[in-house]
Each structure stands twice: as C-alpha cells, then as structure tokens.
Design a protein around this motif. Structure first.
Motif, PDB file in Angstrom:
ATOM      1  N   ASP A 134     -29.179   1.282 -11.595  1.00 34.50           N
ATOM      2  CA  ASP A 134     -29.074  -0.152 -11.904  1.00 34.50           C
ATOM      3  C   ASP A 134     -28.267  -0.531 -13.171  1.00 34.50           C
ATOM      4  O   ASP A 134     -28.130   0.469 -13.979  1.00 34.50           O
ATOM      5  CB  ASP A 134     -30.594  -0.685 -12.346  1.00 34.50           C
ATOM      6  CG  ASP A 134     -30.666  -2.426 -12.958  1.00 34.50           C
ATOM      7  OD1 ASP A 134     -30.866  -2.929 -11.953  1.00 34.50           O
ATOM      8  OD2 ASP A 134     -30.244  -2.387 -13.898  1.00 34.50           O
ATOM      9  N   ARG A 135     -27.309  -1.311 -12.904  1.00 37.40           N
ATOM     10  CA  ARG A 135     -26.154  -1.740 -13.732  1.00 37.40           C
ATOM     11  C   ARG A 135     -26.748  -1.901 -15.081  1.00 37.40           C
ATOM     12  O   ARG A 135     -26.134  -1.103 -16.131  1.00 37.40           O
ATOM     13  CB  ARG A 135     -25.540  -2.906 -13.163  1.00 37.40           C
ATOM     14  CG  ARG A 135     -24.440  -3.226 -14.006  1.00 37.40           C
ATOM     15  CD  ARG A 135     -23.714  -4.414 -13.377  1.00 37.40           C
ATOM     16  NE  ARG A 135     -23.085  -4.352 -12.213  1.00 37.40           N
ATOM     17  CZ  ARG A 135     -21.810  -4.132 -11.903  1.00 37.40           C
ATOM     18  NH1 ARG A 135     -21.055  -4.534 -12.856  1.00 37.40           N
ATOM     19  NH2 ARG A 135     -21.241  -3.865 -10.674  1.00 37.40           N
ATOM     20  N   GLN A 136     -27.862  -2.593 -15.249  1.00 42.20           N
ATOM     21  CA  GLN A 136     -28.357  -2.918 -16.699  1.00 42.20           C
ATOM     22  C   GLN A 136     -28.825  -1.401 -17.244  1.00 42.20           C
ATOM     23  O   GLN A 136     -28.742  -1.250 -18.555  1.00 42.20           O
ATOM     24  CB  GLN A 136     -29.519  -4.044 -16.495  1.00 42.20           C
ATOM     25  CG  GLN A 136     -30.033  -4.536 -17.958  1.00 42.20           C
ATOM     26  CD  GLN A 136     -28.798  -5.186 -18.415  1.00 42.20           C
ATOM     27  OE1 GLN A 136     -28.013  -5.845 -18.149  1.00 42.20           O
ATOM     28  NE2 GLN A 136     -28.893  -4.714 -19.937  1.00 42.20           N
ATOM     29  N   ASN A 137     -29.655  -0.549 -16.260  1.00 42.85           N
ATOM     30  CA  ASN A 137     -29.987   0.563 -17.129  1.00 42.85           C
ATOM     31  C   ASN A 137     -28.660   1.312 -17.529  1.00 42.85           C
ATOM     32  O   ASN A 137     -28.928   2.140 -18.559  1.00 42.85           O
ATOM     33  CB  ASN A 137     -30.631   1.541 -15.916  1.00 42.85           C
ATOM     34  CG  ASN A 137     -32.092   1.036 -16.034  1.00 42.85           C
ATOM     35  OD1 ASN A 137     -32.851   0.664 -17.035  1.00 42.85           O
ATOM     36  ND2 ASN A 137     -32.791   1.189 -14.785  1.00 42.85           N
ATOM     37  N   CYS A 138     -27.696   1.308 -16.640  1.00 40.54           N
ATOM     38  CA  CYS A 138     -26.632   2.186 -17.152  1.00 40.54           C
ATOM     39  C   CYS A 138     -26.152   1.676 -18.247  1.00 40.54           C
ATOM     40  O   CYS A 138     -25.583   2.600 -19.179  1.00 40.54           O
ATOM     41  CB  CYS A 138     -25.481   2.077 -15.971  1.00 40.54           C
ATOM     42  SG  CYS A 138     -24.834   3.461 -15.438  1.00 40.54           S
ATOM     43  N   LEU A 139     -25.947   0.669 -18.515  1.00 45.93           N
ATOM     44  CA  LEU A 139     -25.377  -0.061 -19.787  1.00 45.93           C
ATOM     45  C   LEU A 139     -26.157   0.259 -20.977  1.00 45.93           C
ATOM     46  O   LEU A 139     -25.502   0.624 -21.928  1.00 45.93           O
ATOM     47  CB  LEU A 139     -25.235  -1.709 -19.616  1.00 45.93           C
ATOM     48  CG  LEU A 139     -24.226  -2.225 -18.901  1.00 45.93           C
ATOM     49  CD1 LEU A 139     -24.286  -3.794 -18.685  1.00 45.93           C
ATOM     50  CD2 LEU A 139     -22.913  -1.654 -19.591  1.00 45.93           C
ATOM     51  N   TRP A 140     -27.619   0.115 -20.849  1.00 44.92           N
ATOM     52  CA  TRP A 140     -28.397   0.566 -21.867  1.00 44.92           C
ATOM     53  C   TRP A 140     -28.405   1.916 -22.069  1.00 44.92           C
ATOM     54  O   TRP A 140     -28.263   2.464 -23.531  1.00 44.92           O
ATOM     55  CB  TRP A 140     -29.699   0.143 -21.615  1.00 44.92           C
ATOM     56  CG  TRP A 140     -30.231  -1.224 -21.784  1.00 44.92           C
ATOM     57  CD1 TRP A 140     -30.835  -1.969 -20.741  1.00 44.92           C
ATOM     58  CD2 TRP A 140     -30.300  -2.093 -22.846  1.00 44.92           C
ATOM     59  NE1 TRP A 140     -30.895  -3.314 -20.990  1.00 44.92           N
ATOM     60  CE2 TRP A 140     -30.666  -3.559 -22.326  1.00 44.92           C
ATOM     61  CE3 TRP A 140     -29.837  -1.860 -24.145  1.00 44.92           C
ATOM     62  CZ2 TRP A 140     -30.780  -4.343 -23.451  1.00 44.92           C
ATOM     63  CZ3 TRP A 140     -30.105  -2.767 -25.130  1.00 44.92           C
ATOM     64  CH2 TRP A 140     -30.316  -4.096 -24.537  1.00 44.92           C
ATOM     65  N   LEU A 141     -28.161   2.828 -21.453  1.00 46.07           N
ATOM     66  CA  LEU A 141     -28.155   4.302 -21.334  1.00 46.07           C
ATOM     67  C   LEU A 141     -26.782   4.572 -22.258  1.00 46.07           C
ATOM     68  O   LEU A 141     -26.774   5.260 -23.111  1.00 46.07           O
ATOM     69  CB  LEU A 141     -28.050   5.218 -20.029  1.00 46.07           C
ATOM     70  CG  LEU A 141     -29.530   5.183 -19.443  1.00 46.07           C
ATOM     71  CD1 LEU A 141     -29.286   5.544 -17.973  1.00 46.07           C
ATOM     72  CD2 LEU A 141     -30.233   6.268 -19.947  1.00 46.07           C
ATOM     73  N   LEU A 142     -25.760   4.047 -22.034  1.00 45.59           N
ATOM     74  CA  LEU A 142     -24.475   4.282 -22.473  1.00 45.59           C
ATOM     75  C   LEU A 142     -24.416   3.771 -24.153  1.00 45.59           C
ATOM     76  O   LEU A 142     -24.109   4.462 -24.934  1.00 45.59           O
ATOM     77  CB  LEU A 142     -23.242   3.836 -21.862  1.00 45.59           C
ATOM     78  CG  LEU A 142     -23.108   4.265 -20.406  1.00 45.59           C
ATOM     79  CD1 LEU A 142     -21.985   3.469 -19.563  1.00 45.59           C
ATOM     80  CD2 LEU A 142     -22.564   5.741 -20.444  1.00 45.59           C
ATOM     81  N   GLU A 143     -25.058   2.628 -24.257  1.00 45.76           N
ATOM     82  CA  GLU A 143     -25.178   2.046 -25.424  1.00 45.76           C
ATOM     83  C   GLU A 143     -26.178   2.829 -26.484  1.00 45.76           C
ATOM     84  O   GLU A 143     -25.787   2.798 -27.405  1.00 45.76           O
ATOM     85  CB  GLU A 143     -25.632   0.459 -25.392  1.00 45.76           C
ATOM     86  CG  GLU A 143     -24.723  -0.291 -25.274  1.00 45.76           C
ATOM     87  CD  GLU A 143     -24.971  -1.796 -24.857  1.00 45.76           C
ATOM     88  OE1 GLU A 143     -26.179  -2.239 -25.280  1.00 45.76           O
ATOM     89  OE2 GLU A 143     -24.334  -2.627 -24.179  1.00 45.76           O
ATOM     90  N   ARG A 144     -26.871   3.577 -25.821  1.00 45.51           N
ATOM     91  CA  ARG A 144     -27.875   4.488 -26.526  1.00 45.51           C
ATOM     92  C   ARG A 144     -27.232   5.876 -26.666  1.00 45.51           C
ATOM     93  O   ARG A 144     -27.934   6.873 -26.939  1.00 45.51           O
ATOM     94  CB  ARG A 144     -29.155   4.543 -25.984  1.00 45.51           C
ATOM     95  CG  ARG A 144     -29.916   3.385 -26.238  1.00 45.51           C
ATOM     96  CD  ARG A 144     -31.407   3.565 -25.441  1.00 45.51           C
ATOM     97  NE  ARG A 144     -32.342   4.562 -25.863  1.00 45.51           N
ATOM     98  CZ  ARG A 144     -33.119   4.335 -26.762  1.00 45.51           C
ATOM     99  NH1 ARG A 144     -33.544   3.364 -27.160  1.00 45.51           N
ATOM    100  NH2 ARG A 144     -33.847   5.266 -26.924  1.00 45.51           N
ATOM    101  N   GLU A 145     -26.017   6.046 -26.261  1.00 43.89           N
ATOM    102  CA  GLU A 145     -25.325   7.120 -26.505  1.00 43.89           C
ATOM    103  C   GLU A 145     -25.802   8.387 -25.352  1.00 43.89           C
ATOM    104  O   GLU A 145     -25.842   9.405 -25.834  1.00 43.89           O
ATOM    105  CB  GLU A 145     -25.288   7.644 -27.919  1.00 43.89           C
ATOM    106  CG  GLU A 145     -24.533   6.469 -28.870  1.00 43.89           C
ATOM    107  CD  GLU A 145     -23.819   7.227 -29.927  1.00 43.89           C
ATOM    108  OE1 GLU A 145     -24.386   7.892 -30.633  1.00 43.89           O
ATOM    109  OE2 GLU A 145     -22.855   6.567 -30.460  1.00 43.89           O
ATOM    110  N   GLU A 146     -26.219   7.898 -24.468  1.00 41.05           N
ATOM    111  CA  GLU A 146     -26.726   8.921 -23.549  1.00 41.05           C
ATOM    112  C   GLU A 146     -25.549   9.234 -22.305  1.00 41.05           C
ATOM    113  O   GLU A 146     -24.429   8.351 -22.342  1.00 41.05           O
ATOM    114  CB  GLU A 146     -28.052   8.285 -22.469  1.00 41.05           C
ATOM    115  CG  GLU A 146     -29.111   7.915 -23.219  1.00 41.05           C
ATOM    116  CD  GLU A 146     -29.933   9.390 -23.509  1.00 41.05           C
ATOM    117  OE1 GLU A 146     -29.528  10.355 -22.994  1.00 41.05           O
ATOM    118  OE2 GLU A 146     -30.749   9.163 -24.136  1.00 41.05           O
TER     119      GLU A 146
END
Lengths: 295, 321
Positions: A134-146
């Motif tokens: 999901d696009r939102q999940n992807c954004l959160w993951l990248l923001e959390r430096e994953e």
C-alpha cells in the motif's frame, strides 16, 4: 521421514551460527519490546525463517553477491528484476541483505492485499517483515528509515516464457515517485541465474484466465508431477548490486509521467546492464547441495 | 485560540462515564472557579463530589437540552456522551442511533444558537473499520469504512460524520474539535475492548495477531482538557507513540485466554452476544486486523510526548477493574 530429511539437510556451521548471533544482536537493537515494529515484524521469527531458508540460500542456490560495497548504512528502495516463476528471488534477496551485507537489515517486502486476510499466513508474513503493498505503508516505512524491496515489473516479471528469460518487462512508476517523495535512494539490483530454476516454461495464459490466476506456468515437471514438479532446479544464483541512484532535487513526486520516465528508464537500464554483464559468468546447475562453494 | 480566562461555564455531556469524571476533575483543578455542569441520562447520584461540578440527570431530548443551554451561559461543551456498544442493554441500534446521532445533531444545533466558544466531541477510531488492507497508520482523512461491513456501527460513523462536517462548516463561528481516540483503557472505563481484555479467559485468535494502540484514561482526559484551549478546529486521531500486539498485551495482563481459530472466535462472540455478555460481533475483526491510527496531527499542537503513561501502565488498569 522428516528426521531423515533433517539429517540430509546441510548443517549450519558454528562459524555461521556465530555470524547469525551477531547479525540478530544488531537487529534486536533496532526491533525490540521498547521499540516494536507497527507492522508486526518479529526478530525471533525472522531468525527462525532465516535458519530455515539459509541452506537453500547457501547450499542449494549457492548465492554469490557482487557490489556489496555499494550499500551504505542508510535506507534504500531496493529495486530488482523479478525472475523464476515463483518469487523465491525475494527470499534470497532478504537473506542476502540480512546476512551478507553490512550493516544487516531486514528488507521489507510488499505483499498482495488478500494475503493479510488469510489465517496464519498474514501473521507469518508480517512477523517475517512483509508489509501490505500500500502506498501509505510504503511512505511510512521509508520515513521510519526501513529499506524496502520492490519488483517494478510486478507479476509480469516472474511469469515469462523461456524465450523471454532475462527480458526486463516495463517498470511501473510508483516506486520512483515514492522514493522521490521521501528522498530515498534507489538501489538497483540484478538477480542472475534464477530463470534457469525452471528451464522450459510455457505460460498458459488462457487457462490462467479461466482459473482466475495471473498466470499458469507449465514446465516439463509441473503440473505433471504435482507439488514435486514445482521444486526449482538447483541453479546457482548471482546477485549484483549497482551504485545507488540518487533522487534528483529538482523533480517533484507529482511531476508528469514523461519526466519520471527518464529516471525510471535509467534505473531499468542500469539493471539491464548488470544482467547482461552477469549472464556470461553464470555458473549453471550444481547438484552437490552439501557443498556451499562452486562445483 | 480560546483563552482560559474566557471560560466560565463548561457543559460535560455523559458525566457518569469514567472519562468524563476524570476530565471534570482535571478542569476543576486546572481552572478553579469555572462552573462545570455535568449531565447524563443515567443516574448521577453515585458521582463523587468534585469542586465546581453540579450534576443533573436529564433525558436527552431537545426540550431538556434547550433548558440547560438557556439557563447556563455556556462557553464550552464537551460532548462525551456517545453510547458505547459494550453495554448490552444499549445494543439496540435504533436506540443508539437516536441517542448518538439525533442527540448529537440537537446538541450541535443548540451550540450554534447559543454563544458557545468551543465544542469538543468524542468519537472513536472504530470509524475507520478493521480491514486486512488497512494501512499502518491511518490518517484522519481516510475513508470511514466501519459500517460497510458492520451496519451495527453506523451510529458511530454517522455521529462522527455529522460532527466533522459541522465543525468545518461552522469554523468561522465556533471552534470545534472531533477526537478519534484509540482504545481507551482505565479502571473506570467500560468500553468494549476493556471488557474483552478483562475476561480472564478471553478467546483470542491463534491465526492472527493484530497490533493495538492503548491510551491511558488520564492521558485521554488530559487530551480532552487541552483540546479546549490548545487544539484548533479539526478532526484528530488520538493515540500514544507506542503499540503492542494483541498476544503480547494478553501476556502483559497475565491473562491465560483461550487460543481459538478465528472462525470459532466468531461463533463464540455470537454465542456470548446471545447471552447479552456484550461482545459485539464487529470486535472480532478488531482482534484479527490491525487498525493503527496516525497521531502526527495532534502532536503538532500538543507536542511529541503528550501521553505520559506507558502502554504497560494503561494495561495495568485492566486488572484494577
């Protein structure tokens, strides 16, 4: 029977165990009870999964990695070609990035929506680090430096006939827009050798359509020999890691496709070049699965 | 932004609720001299005395509300009177629709007619619905899908939508805040999840393990109190920065629980519901799929660490019930 198979399974050496302990000590410092992962990643489950798949990685597919020095201690959008009819390339890349690349990290793979509603499977995948695509999940993951693992070819990448092996399918643009939005570097990766796991493939598209499946690959052994026919041949696999593709500072994530395409094409070409460079040095099959080196 | 000095009279709707009483205590302590009028349809006789608080039992009818609004020069209204699904006696959806939706509409209408300066409305994160394709984390502008699968939740969704539309529509006249908190846990809180976690042998799925957010009742009451003066008009998710899986939460509570495949859990909930034990069917999906909310909007106004209690502290309150 299970005991016999276990005995036949290659053992993990004490040195490898020591290395695993070190890797998981590092990972535990990132994901622990004080800082749990909101998607449900569980380091202990990851360790069990890696213990299980490691012999396949080291002894069966005898994975080699080239370009590990290109990986820095920062999050990436790991972008790879998709190969091999069943998506075992994702498992191999996850093992490579957690065990053989420093600092170790668990690549967050994106899974289809329906998988998270399947009993046991949803929890198992989440514990292993997978996340609903999901696009939102992807954004959160990248923001959390994953670091995220993406296959921009999608399912078209793995469902190829023999004559299309290693022909990259056109890349989707979504991954690049997300990387752009979060300022995350794209790390191009080429997996070479996995297509040969099923050397002769015909994709029965009409049958797949009738069955409501994205594809229905037919091989000399599948579906003729049932589940055993789906076991991939022990082809030796090489993973090539390219130089990170930095995000342009003057491009908006909402830029028109024509502007995004230029960059996506450059990444696609970088992966294509790595595949072409890697193909002549493929190692072929190795039936000595008790050895971790080349035959 | 509303100044504390501008506030003289505060109306709290739903004062018999544990959260409303804690909020009243905080207001009484932080704003001495302010009159707090607490109303509820339930009996108010058991409410412990709080300085500045006067309570009335009233039927939530338009006439009664009008009387209260006319007889007090209200500055702030805290609408905490949503009917919980946990109370088996209130499981009639028509009754809940009448109280939560029609009641809320009446309150908002009267706020508009009176010179109310601020209204804070308590909604819930349940409005988003628990779905396998929920992103982690859900932002305030996500669609409210709860009642698509469970029409039983339509009072919750409709009340939220009425409130949200109203606060934006009237933002130039009245400041309004709609709060969508995650699971509120407290010794005095009688919501669905508290009841579920308090069961010693709560059935839990062996085939799913969703991630939960829990907020301590005192933290939630402080958010309501601070929303009066510190939070501008809008809709806000309320959740701490921490989260925990359902199985780990049960472990922390030392609840033995009964591990059951989720299809059986569904049947058990239906069975318990038929015996009026108060486990609503929709809760099954909330113990299957994560419904984590994003708290970044509220943090912009209340600061990074607006919650003082850890998740473990909140869960400890379950055992105090």
């Amino acid at each position: 029977m299970i005991k016999m198979l276990k005995n036949f399974r290659p053992r993990i050496t004490s040195e490898e165990q020591k290395h695993f302990d070190q890797v998981f000590k590092t990972l535990k410092s990132r994901y622990n009870e004080d800082n749990p992962d909101p998607w449900g990643l569980d380091v202990d489950t990851c360790r069990k999964m890696i213990d299980f798949f490691y012999p396949m990685y080291r002894n069966y597919f005898k994975v080699r990695i080239f370009g590990a020095e290109n990986v820095e201690n920062k999050p990436y959008m790991v972008t790879a070609n998709h190969t091999g009819q069943i998506a075992f390339d994702g498992i191999l890349l996850t093992l490579a990035f957690s065990l053989d690349i420093d600092p170790p990290r668990i690549l967050r793979g994106m899974v289809e929506r329906f998988l998270s509603s399947i009993p046991f499977a949803g929890e198992f995948l989440a514990k292993g680090g997978s996340v609903l695509g999901d696009r939102q999940n992807c954004l959160w993951l990248l923001e959390r430096e994953e670091s995220i693992l993406v296959f921009p070819e999608g399912v078209r990448g793995i469902n190829k006939n023999t004559d299309n092996f290693y022909n990259l399918q056109s890349f989707g643009k979504g991954f690049f827009r997300l990387a752009l939005k979060t300022g995350t570097d794209v790390l191009p990766v080429a997996v070479v050798g996995a297509e040969e796991a099923y050397p002769l493939v015909y994709n029965a598209k009409k049958l797949a359509g009738v069955m409501g499946l994205p594809s229905f690959p037919v091989t000399p052994t599948w579906p003729l020999m049932g589940p055993f026919g789906a076991i991939p041949l022990p082809t030796q696999i090489d993973i090539y890691i390219g130089k990170p593709y930095k995000m342009p500072s003057d491009l908006s994530p909402d830029a028109p496709d024509s502007k995004i395409n230029e960059h996506v094409m450059l990444i696609e070409n970088q992966i294509k070049e790595m595949i072409e460079k890697g193909l002549p040095s493929r190692r072929g099959y190795s039936f000595n699965i008790l050895s971790s080196g080349e035959d | 932004m509303l100044e504390t000095s501008e506030i003289k009279n505060i109306l709290i709707i739903g004062i018999t609720g544990g959260l409303a009483q804690i909020t009243a205590k905080i207001i009484s302590k932080k704003m001495p001299g302010v009159n707090i009028i607490g109303i509820d349809v339930r009996d108010v006789g058991n409410i412990p005395p709080i300085p500045g608080l006067t309570c009335q039992k009233v039927k939530y009818s338009r006439g009664n509300f009008e009387k209260i609004f006319r007889s007090h020069d209200l500055d702030v209204v805290l609408h905490l009177g949503r009917i919980t699904h946990a109370n088996a006696a209130s499981q009639n959806v028509h009754k809940r629709l009448d109280l939560s939706v029609v009641g809320t509409n009446t309150i908002l209408d009267l706020c508009m007619k009176s010179s109310i300066k601020k209204i804070v409305i308590l909604s819930t994160f349940h409005v988003y619905g628990a779905y396998p394709d929920n992103p982690v984390f859900i932002k305030e502008d996500a669609p409210l899908r709860a009642s698509i699968k469970y029409p039983d939740l339509r009072d919750v969704v409709e009340m939220d939508q009425i409130a949200t539309n109203w606060v934006w529509k009237n933002q130039n006249q009245i400041k309004g805040v709609v709060l969508r908190p995650c699971n509120i846990i407290g010794a005095q809180i009688k919501n669905t999840i508290s009841q579920y976690l308090a069961y010693k042998y709560a059935p839990y799925p062996i085939d799913f393990n969703p991630i939960f957010q829990f907020i301590h009742e005192y933290d939630m009451a402080h958010v309501i109190y601070r929303s009066i003066t510190e939070v501008p008009t809008g809709t806000y998710n309320v959740a701490p920065n921490e989260y925990i899986s359902l199985k780990n939460a049960l472990k922390k509570l030392e609840t033995p629980g009964i591990p059951i495949p989720v299809s059986v859990v569904g049947s058990i909930a239906g069975f318990l519901k038929s015996f009026r034990r108060g486990i609503p069917e929709y809760l099954i999906d909330y113990i299957k799929f994560s419904c984590l909310i994003d708290n970044s909007e509220l943090k912009k106004h209340l600061g990074e660490d607006f919650c003082k209690f850890k998740i473990g502290d909140a869960l400890k309150l379950i055992n105090l019930r």
